[in-house]
Each structure stands twice: as structure tokens, then as C-alpha cells.
Scaffold this motif. Structure first.
Motif, PDB file in Angstrom:
ATOM      1  N   GLU A 212       3.344 -12.783  -8.515  1.00 18.22           N
ATOM      2  CA  GLU A 212       2.429 -11.656  -8.557  1.00 18.22           C
ATOM      3  C   GLU A 212       2.645 -10.948  -9.893  1.00 18.22           C
ATOM      4  O   GLU A 212       3.767 -10.929 -10.398  1.00 18.22           O
ATOM      5  N   GLY A 213       1.580 -10.396 -10.458  1.00 20.38           N
ATOM      6  CA  GLY A 213       1.754  -9.637 -11.697  1.00 20.38           C
ATOM      7  C   GLY A 213       1.116  -8.266 -11.560  1.00 20.38           C
ATOM      8  O   GLY A 213       0.129  -8.104 -10.821  1.00 20.38           O
ATOM      9  N   LEU A 214       1.666  -7.300 -12.267  1.00 22.98           N
ATOM     10  CA  LEU A 214       1.118  -5.935 -12.189  1.00 22.98           C
ATOM     11  C   LEU A 214       1.288  -5.232 -13.526  1.00 22.98           C
ATOM     12  O   LEU A 214       2.375  -5.243 -14.115  1.00 22.98           O
ATOM     13  N   TYR A 215       0.162  -4.663 -13.994  1.00 27.12           N
ATOM     14  CA  TYR A 215       0.212  -3.913 -15.255  1.00 27.12           C
ATOM     15  C   TYR A 215      -0.471  -2.578 -15.020  1.00 27.12           C
ATOM     16  O   TYR A 215      -1.650  -2.548 -14.665  1.00 27.12           O
ATOM     17  N   ILE A 216       0.263  -1.489 -15.172  1.00 29.89           N
ATOM     18  CA  ILE A 216      -0.337  -0.171 -14.953  1.00 29.89           C
ATOM     19  C   ILE A 216       0.014   0.765 -16.097  1.00 29.89           C
ATOM     20  O   ILE A 216       1.191   0.870 -16.475  1.00 29.89           O
ATOM     21  N   ASP A 217      -1.033   1.370 -16.640  1.00 27.25           N
ATOM     22  CA  ASP A 217      -0.804   2.323 -17.733  1.00 27.25           C
ATOM     23  C   ASP A 217      -2.081   3.159 -17.851  1.00 27.25           C
ATOM     24  O   ASP A 217      -3.030   2.953 -17.095  1.00 27.25           O
ATOM     25  N   GLU A 218      -2.128   4.040 -18.840  1.00 26.75           N
ATOM     26  CA  GLU A 218      -3.384   4.756 -19.078  1.00 26.75           C
ATOM     27  C   GLU A 218      -4.349   3.797 -19.772  1.00 26.75           C
ATOM     28  O   GLU A 218      -3.922   2.978 -20.596  1.00 26.75           O
ATOM     29  N   TRP A 308      -2.557  -9.603 -10.360  1.00 26.58           N
ATOM     30  CA  TRP A 308      -2.985 -10.953 -10.008  1.00 26.58           C
ATOM     31  C   TRP A 308      -1.918 -11.599  -9.128  1.00 26.58           C
ATOM     32  O   TRP A 308      -0.771 -11.156  -9.097  1.00 26.58           O
ATOM     33  N   GLY A 309      -2.331 -12.623  -8.422  1.00 29.41           N
ATOM     34  CA  GLY A 309      -1.363 -13.364  -7.605  1.00 29.41           C
ATOM     35  C   GLY A 309      -1.693 -14.840  -7.684  1.00 29.41           C
ATOM     36  O   GLY A 309      -2.852 -15.232  -7.538  1.00 29.41           O
ATOM     37  N   MET A 310      -0.676 -15.646  -7.949  1.00 26.19           N
ATOM     38  CA  MET A 310      -0.962 -17.080  -8.058  1.00 26.19           C
ATOM     39  C   MET A 310       0.059 -17.915  -7.293  1.00 26.19           C
ATOM     40  O   MET A 310       1.217 -17.543  -7.151  1.00 26.19           O
ATOM     41  N   GLY A 311      -0.415 -19.048  -6.790  1.00 21.49           N
ATOM     42  CA  GLY A 311       0.445 -19.941  -6.020  1.00 21.49           C
ATOM     43  C   GLY A 311       1.213 -20.861  -6.952  1.00 21.49           C
ATOM     44  O   GLY A 311       0.692 -21.312  -7.972  1.00 21.49           O
ATOM     45  N   VAL A 312       2.461 -21.121  -6.603  1.00 16.62           N
ATOM     46  CA  VAL A 312       3.290 -21.974  -7.457  1.00 16.62           C
ATOM     47  C   VAL A 312       3.173 -23.442  -7.030  1.00 16.62           C
ATOM     48  O   VAL A 312       3.150 -24.344  -7.872  1.00 16.62           O
ATOM     49  N   GLU A 313       3.059 -23.686  -5.726  1.00 15.49           N
ATOM     50  CA  GLU A 313       2.994 -25.070  -5.226  1.00 15.49           C
ATOM     51  C   GLU A 313       1.800 -25.809  -5.817  1.00 15.49           C
ATOM     52  O   GLU A 313       1.921 -26.932  -6.302  1.00 15.49           O
TER      53      GLU A 313
END
Ligand code: DAH
Length: 340
Positions: A212-218, A308-313
Motif C-alpha cells: 500500500e502507498g500513501l502520500y499526504i501533504d498540502e 494505492w494498493g497493489m498485489g504482490v503475487e
């Protein structure tokens, strides 16, 4: 007393003359002199017959004799075990060495590490969260209130001890934990294992891995999301890979999208992996929903972000041409040894 002293001297001479060769002889010596009914013990029992003024002197002689007899025994015992060692065959240095088997990372971990390295290069750090979650972190905070139909998108394993506990169905729950900590900006990825109550088949398993990835800013925009994921795809699959975004729906993002890459197995000509479309879906993404931000204590008027979220398999299977997801969790060495 005189008699006893003479006896001790005599025994001492006898011991001096004794030669012990076999283990039997050594044992015999031990029993005769040092055993519980041996001569040393017998002499000690004579102590009581010695008059008190001579007892001290006799005691000293007797002690010395005992030590003498014991030393002889210890000497022979050591010699014997030493010679046993010496009898052992010497190592043959000309023999080839035993092959040393090197272990290796599991292919899933190899893919995850590659993904993590790619995001680390542009400043994303890694955080992990618990696999046993509560309903709030896995669903409610992510804008899936109770009875929300989107909960059915993910078949959940609940923990019978407490109906509020479950095995996380996605790594999006770690987003919530990190946002709740309130340290902004956030630029992080969350790799880990997730669980869904699905029938196990060649294409689906009841547990698998996501990043999972997360980017939060102004002032974070959808353009930032696209550039970040373009960068990732080029690094991961090569510069020639084509990318497309399709509109989609996730309760925790608005707008939401899914990202496809051109099928690098068949060069987009059409194969089983891409189901003859030339495209393979690799992740879901979107701009974090304002409800999610405020659920986690972040002001949606001031901050925005993407996730975003991505599968590894799926990616691992595509890269190595693995046709059955089950081999990834069977721990069959014949399979795993191919990934060294
Ligand atoms: N949690 C989603 C799933 O497991 C994947 C996902 C989609 C994660 C969109 C996101 C996102 O962070 O923005 O199917």
C-alpha cells in the motif's frame, strides 16, 4: 600405629610398582584401592583405634596416601582416553568439502523488496501494521460504515473470540494507523500479508501480499499520483511498458482508478495472463477521500493526498511465468530452489 604406618608404606611401594594396561586393570585398581570397600576406606576405619595423640599424624599420612593412590588412577584414566583419541583416524584433507547450501529469499519477498527499493529511491519509507485488525481500522475509518455494501467486495475472516476483530483484508488499514499518528507530511509504503475468505484455486488464495502507498501533504494532486506510479512502472517492468488508467470505485478514494500495464508476457499480442486483452491490471489507486482524512484527524481543507494498493503475487507470477498461485505457499524446495 606403627603397624598401620608400615602398612601404608608397603601399599605405597606396591602402587608405585603397579603398571596398568587395560581398562579392566584400571577399574580393578580403582575398586581395590579407592572403592567403597577399598583399602583406603579400610585404613580410614582404623582411625578410631589410633590413640588421640597420634591421630593427627596418622590422619595426615593417610590423606597423603589417599591422594597418591587417586593421582595414579587419574593419570592412567587420562592416558587411556588420550590414547583413544589418538586412535581415531585423522581427517583426510584431500577429500572434497561438503557442498554448502545457500538459502535465498522467497520469490514473494524478492518482488516485495524490489518494489520497496523503487519507492525508497523517491523518499518513501516503510511501515508495517498488525495482521489482526479491528473493524474500525479495516473498514469504518476507510469510509465503509457498517452495512456498507462495499464491505461485500472483500470476504472477511472474523475472529470468533471478538466479533470486532478480523484478519485485515487489505493493507489500507495501515494507512489509517499512520494518519492517526498525525505526523505530516506522509510519504510511506506499507507491505504485508492480507487475508480473504475465498475459495483457493490456481488464481486465488485465502492469503496474499499487498503493498500500500500513501502520500499526504498540502496541494497534492492527481498529477502527482500519476507521475509517481509511472515512475514505479518504468522501474519495475522496463521503459517500454505502456500504462493506462481506468476509472474505478473504492470507498476510500475519490476519484478512484485502476492501473493496467501492457502485457509483457506476450508483448500485448494476447495470452492467458492478459486474458487476450493485451493489458494486465496491477493496482487500485485514487485521491484519499476527505471523509477518510477527517476520520483520521487530518483537515481535508488543508491537506490532500493519494493512495494505492497493489498485489504482490500477481506481479511475481507474471514475472516468472508462474501459473498457479498455490505453489507460492507450499514451500516445496524443488520450486523454491529455482529462485536462488
Ligand atoms: N485496498 C484495495 C484492495 O485491497 C486496494 C486499494 C485501492 C488501495 C485503492 C488503495 C487505493 O489505497 O487507493 O483491493
Amino acid at each position: 600405629m606403627q603397624e598401620l604406618a608400615e602398612k601404608i608404606d608397603q601399599l605405597k611401594q606396591e602402587i608405585e610398582a603397579i603398571e596398568l594396561k587395560t581398562a579392566d586393570e584400571i577399574e580393578h585398581y580403582r575398586i581395590r584401592f579407592l572403592g567403597s570397600k577399598g583399602l583406603v576406606k579400610q585404613l580410614m576405619s582404623e582411625m578410631k583405634n589410633v590413640s588421640s595423640d597420634l591421630r593427627k599424624d596418622f590422619g595426615a599420612r593417610l590423606n597423603e596416601f589417599k591422594q597418591f593412590a587417586e593421582a595414579k588412577y587419574e593419570d592412567y584414566k587420562e592416558q587411556k582416553s588420550g590414547s583413544k583419541k589418538a586412535e581415531q583416524p585423522k581427517a583426510d584433507m584431500s577429500l572434497p568439502a561438503y557442498p554448502s547450501e545457500t538459502g535465498a529469499r522467497h520469490p514473494i519477498q524478492q518482488t516485495m523488496n524490489k518494489m520497496i527499493d523503487i519507492f525508497a529511491k523517491i523518499g518513501f519509507t516503510v511501515t508495517e501494521g498488525p495482521e489482526i485488525e479491528d473493524d474500525w481500522h479495516n473498514f469504518t475509518a476507510l469510509n465503509l460504515p457498517e452495512n456498507h455494501p462495499a464491505r461485500d467486495m472483500q470476504d472477511t475472516f472474523y475472529i470468533s473470540k471478538n466479533p470486532d476483530w478480523l484478519l485485515r483484508t487489505h493493507t489500507s488499514s495501515v494507512q489509517v494507523r499512520v494518519m492517526k499518528e498525525g505526523k505530516l507530511p506522509i510519504r510511506q509504503i506499507f507491505p504485508g500479508r492480507v487475508y480473504r475468505n475465498e475459495t483457493i484455486s490456481a488464481r486465488a488464495h485465502c492469503f496474499f501480499h499487498q503493498i500500500e502507498g500513501l502520500y499526504i501533504d498540502e496541494k497534492v494532486s492527481f498529477a502527482d499520483l500519476k507521475q509517481t506510479l509511472y515512475y514505479f512502472v518504468k522501474e519495475m517492468f522496463g521503459a517500454d511498458v505502456k500504462v493506462r488508467f481506468r476509472p474505478s470505485y473504492f470507498p476510500f478514494t475519490e476519484p478512484s482508478a485502476e492501473m493496467d500495464v501492457s502485457c509483457f508476457i506476450c508483448d500485448s499480442k494476447g495470452c492467458n495472463v492478459c486474458k487476450h486483452t493485451g493489458w494486465v491490471e496491477i493496482l487500485g489507486c485514487g485521491m484519499v477521500h476527505p471523509n477518510v482524512l477527517s476520520n483520521c484527524g487530518i483537515d481535508p481543507e488543508k491537506y490532500s493526498g493519494f493512495a494505492w494498493g497493489m498485489g504482490v503475487e500477481r506481479t511475481t507470477m507474471m514475472q516468472y511465468g508462474i501459473k498457479d498461485i498455490r505453489v507460492l505457499s507450499e514451500n516445496d524446495l524443488r520450486f523454491l530452489k529455482q529462485f536462488r
